[in-house]
Motif scaffolding. Structure first.
Motif, PDB file in Angstrom:
ATOM      1  N   LEU A  56       0.842  -1.207   0.000  1.00 11.76           N
ATOM      2  CA  LEU A  56       0.000   0.000   0.000  1.00 11.76           C
ATOM      3  C   LEU A  56       0.874   1.254   0.000  1.00 11.76           C
ATOM      4  O   LEU A  56       0.619   2.220  -0.728  1.00 11.76           O
ATOM      5  CB  LEU A  56      -0.867  -0.056   1.266  1.00 11.76           C
ATOM      6  N   GLU A  57       1.932   1.198   0.808  1.00 11.07           N
ATOM      7  CA  GLU A  57       2.852   2.347   0.867  1.00 11.07           C
ATOM      8  C   GLU A  57       3.534   2.561  -0.493  1.00 11.07           C
ATOM      9  O   GLU A  57       3.663   3.693  -0.964  1.00 11.07           O
ATOM     10  CB  GLU A  57       3.903   2.109   1.955  1.00 11.07           C
ATOM     11  N   ALA A  58       3.969   1.446  -1.114  1.00  8.75           N
ATOM     12  CA  ALA A  58       4.642   1.566  -2.414  1.00  8.75           C
ATOM     13  C   ALA A  58       3.704   2.147  -3.468  1.00  8.75           C
ATOM     14  O   ALA A  58       4.113   2.937  -4.324  1.00  8.75           O
ATOM     15  CB  ALA A  58       5.156   0.182  -2.845  1.00  8.75           C
ATOM     16  N   ALA A  59       2.438   1.780  -3.384  1.00 13.68           N
ATOM     17  CA  ALA A  59       1.482   2.237  -4.403  1.00 13.68           C
ATOM     18  C   ALA A  59       0.986   3.662  -4.150  1.00 13.68           C
ATOM     19  O   ALA A  59       0.791   4.428  -5.083  1.00 13.68           O
ATOM     20  CB  ALA A  59       0.285   1.271  -4.451  1.00 13.68           C
ATOM     21  N   HIS A  60       0.771   4.005  -2.889  1.00 11.67           N
ATOM     22  CA  HIS A  60       0.082   5.282  -2.586  1.00 11.67           C
ATOM     23  C   HIS A  60       0.875   6.205  -1.674  1.00 11.67           C
ATOM     24  O   HIS A  60       0.415   7.297  -1.359  1.00 11.67           O
ATOM     25  CB  HIS A  60      -1.281   5.006  -1.939  1.00 11.67           C
ATOM     26  N   GLY A  61       2.028   5.753  -1.178  1.00 13.50           N
ATOM     27  CA  GLY A  61       2.782   6.573  -0.227  1.00 13.50           C
ATOM     28  C   GLY A  61       2.176   6.483   1.160  1.00 13.50           C
ATOM     29  O   GLY A  61       1.265   5.694   1.418  1.00 13.50           O
ATOM     30  N   ASN A  96       0.302   0.889  15.165  1.00 13.90           N
ATOM     31  CA  ASN A  96       0.085   1.126  13.732  1.00 13.90           C
ATOM     32  C   ASN A  96       0.245   2.609  13.382  1.00 13.90           C
ATOM     33  O   ASN A  96       0.876   2.956  12.372  1.00 13.90           O
ATOM     34  CB  ASN A  96      -1.323   0.642  13.347  1.00 13.90           C
ATOM     35  N   ALA A  97      -0.291   3.473  14.245  1.00 17.35           N
ATOM     36  CA  ALA A  97      -0.179   4.921  13.974  1.00 17.35           C
ATOM     37  C   ALA A  97       1.281   5.347  13.994  1.00 17.35           C
ATOM     38  O   ALA A  97       1.746   6.082  13.109  1.00 17.35           O
ATOM     39  CB  ALA A  97      -0.988   5.698  15.009  1.00 17.35           C
ATOM     40  N   PHE A  98       2.031   4.867  14.976  1.00 17.03           N
ATOM     41  CA  PHE A  98       3.439   5.272  15.060  1.00 17.03           C
ATOM     42  C   PHE A  98       4.287   4.577  13.989  1.00 17.03           C
ATOM     43  O   PHE A  98       5.266   5.144  13.517  1.00 17.03           O
ATOM     44  CB  PHE A  98       3.981   5.059  16.477  1.00 17.03           C
ATOM     45  N   ASP A  99       3.915   3.366  13.604  1.00 18.61           N
ATOM     46  CA  ASP A  99       4.652   2.721  12.501  1.00 18.61           C
ATOM     47  C   ASP A  99       4.501   3.545  11.214  1.00 18.61           C
ATOM     48  O   ASP A  99       5.479   3.779  10.495  1.00 18.61           O
ATOM     49  CB  ASP A  99       4.159   1.286  12.284  1.00 18.61           C
ATOM     50  N   TRP A 100       3.284   3.995  10.944  1.00 18.02           N
ATOM     51  CA  TRP A 100       3.098   4.855   9.758  1.00 18.02           C
ATOM     52  C   TRP A 100       3.908   6.142   9.897  1.00 18.02           C
ATOM     53  O   TRP A 100       4.545   6.603   8.953  1.00 18.02           O
ATOM     54  CB  TRP A 100       1.615   5.182   9.555  1.00 18.02           C
ATOM     55  N   LEU A 101       3.873   6.715  11.108  1.00 14.54           N
ATOM     56  CA  LEU A 101       4.619   7.959  11.339  1.00 14.54           C
ATOM     57  C   LEU A 101       6.108   7.767  11.040  1.00 14.54           C
ATOM     58  O   LEU A 101       6.763   8.643  10.466  1.00 14.54           O
ATOM     59  CB  LEU A 101       4.413   8.383  12.801  1.00 14.54           C
ATOM     60  N   SER A 102       6.613   6.596  11.391  1.00 11.09           N
ATOM     61  CA  SER A 102       8.047   6.321  11.185  1.00 11.09           C
ATOM     62  C   SER A 102       8.398   6.215   9.703  1.00 11.09           C
ATOM     63  O   SER A 102       9.569   6.259   9.327  1.00 11.09           O
ATOM     64  CB  SER A 102       8.459   5.033  11.909  1.00 11.09           C
ATOM     65  N   ARG A 103       7.389   6.044   8.860  1.00 10.60           N
ATOM     66  CA  ARG A 103       7.628   5.906   7.414  1.00 10.60           C
ATOM     67  C   ARG A 103       7.506   7.234   6.675  1.00 10.60           C
ATOM     68  O   ARG A 103       7.698   7.286   5.455  1.00 10.60           O
ATOM     69  CB  ARG A 103       6.610   4.913   6.802  1.00 10.60           C
TER      70      ARG A 103
END
Ligand SMILES: Cc1cc2nc3c(=O)[nH]c(=O)nc-3n(C[C@H](O)[C@H](O)[C@H](O)COP(=O)(O)O)c2cc1C
Length: 200
Positions: A56-61, A96-103
Motif C-alpha cells: 500500500l505504501e509503495a502504491a500510494h505513499g 500502527n499509527a506510530f509505525d506509519w509515522l516512522s515511514r
C-alpha cells in the motif's frame, strides 16, 4: 512576563466507547489543566490509518493522516499517552499509527516523522481492570518510543490496576493514591517540557 501555557497532546490507545484508557487520558488531562497546561485530545481512531502494508505504501505513499499526527506532535511541547494492554502489549491502534509515522519522510518543508518525535517529552500511563494495570504493555511502549522514535519518555509512569475501583464512569478518581500518582507523572512531564522549552 509569564510564560505561555505548555501545550500537551493527549492520546489513548483505545477509542471504543467507554474505553478505560480514554477515561484515564481525560482525567490526566484535567490534572494537567489544573497545573496550567493547555491540552489537546487526539483520537487515533479518527485518523483512519489503514493497517500498515508495504504494498500500500509503495502504491500510494504514506497516508495524509500520518502527516496530521506528525503536525499535531510538532505543535505541542509534550505528549501524554495512555495505553491499555492486549496480551502484554500496547494496542495495534498505537503501534500502527506510530509505525506509519516512522515511514513519513521529510518533504515539502516539513520534517520526517521521527525528526518530530525526537526528544519530545512524553509520559506514559496504563490502565486495565486487572491487577497489574497494563504495566507490561507500558514498558514495551517505553522501549518502542525511546528506541525507535527518540522520544524523551520521563522516568515516572503509573499503571492503574483494578480500573473500575479507581475511576468512575465519568472518569473521576475514586482512589486518592492513584490520583496522586497520576498527578506526579503529569507534574514530572510538565517540568521536563518546561525546562526544555524555556531553558534558564
Ligand atoms: C485482545 C485483548 C487482550 C487483552 N489482554 C490483556 C492483558 O494482557 N492484560 C490486561 O490487563 N488486560 C487485557 N485485556 C483486557 C483489557 O485490559 C480491557 O479490555 C480494557 O478495558 C481495554 O482497554 P480500553 O478499556 O481502554 O479499551 C485484553 C483485552 C483484549 C480485547
Amino acid at each position: 512576563m509569564t510564560a505561555p501555557a505548555l501545550r500537551l497532546l493527549c492520546l489513548a490507545g483505545s477509542a471504543r466507547s467507554g474505553a478505560l484508557s480514554v477515561r484515564l487520558r481525560d482525567a490526566a488531562a484535567r490534572v494537567a489543566q489544573t497545573l496550567g497546561a493547555q491540552t489537546t485530545m487526539l483520537d487515533l481512531r479518527a485518523l483512519q490509518l489503514p493497517l500498515y502494508d508495504g504494498d500500500l505504501e509503495a502504491a500510494h505513499g504514506v497516508p495524509d493522516a500520518a502527516r496530521q499526527l506528525r503536525d499535531a506532535i510538532a505543535a505541542h511541547d509534550a505528549l501524554l499517552l495512555v495505553t491499555p494492554e492486549y496480551n502484554g502489549f500496547p494496542t495495534p491502534l498505537v503501534i500502527n499509527a506510530f509505525d506509519w509515522l516512522s515511514r513519513l519522510p521529510a518533504g515539502e518543508g516539513a520534517p520526517s516523522g521521527v525528526i518530530v518525535t525526537a526528544n519530545k517529552p512524553t509520559a506514559l500511563l496504563s490502565i486495565s481492570p486487572g491487577a497489574i494495570g497494563g504495566l507490561r504493555a507500558m514498558n514495551y511502549l517505553r522501549q518502542y518510543l525511546q528506541m525507535s522514535f527518540g522520544m524523551l519518555v520521563v522516568p515516572r509512569q503509573h499503571a492503574v490496576g483494578h480500573a473500575h475501583d479507581v475511576l468512575d464512569g465519568q472518569g473521576v478518581f475514586k482512589d486518592e493514591k492513584a490520583e496522586q500518582a497520576v498527578r506526579a507523572v503529569v507534574q514530572g512531564l510538565l517540568r521536563v517540557a518546561g525546562a526544555l522549552r524555556d531553558p534558564a
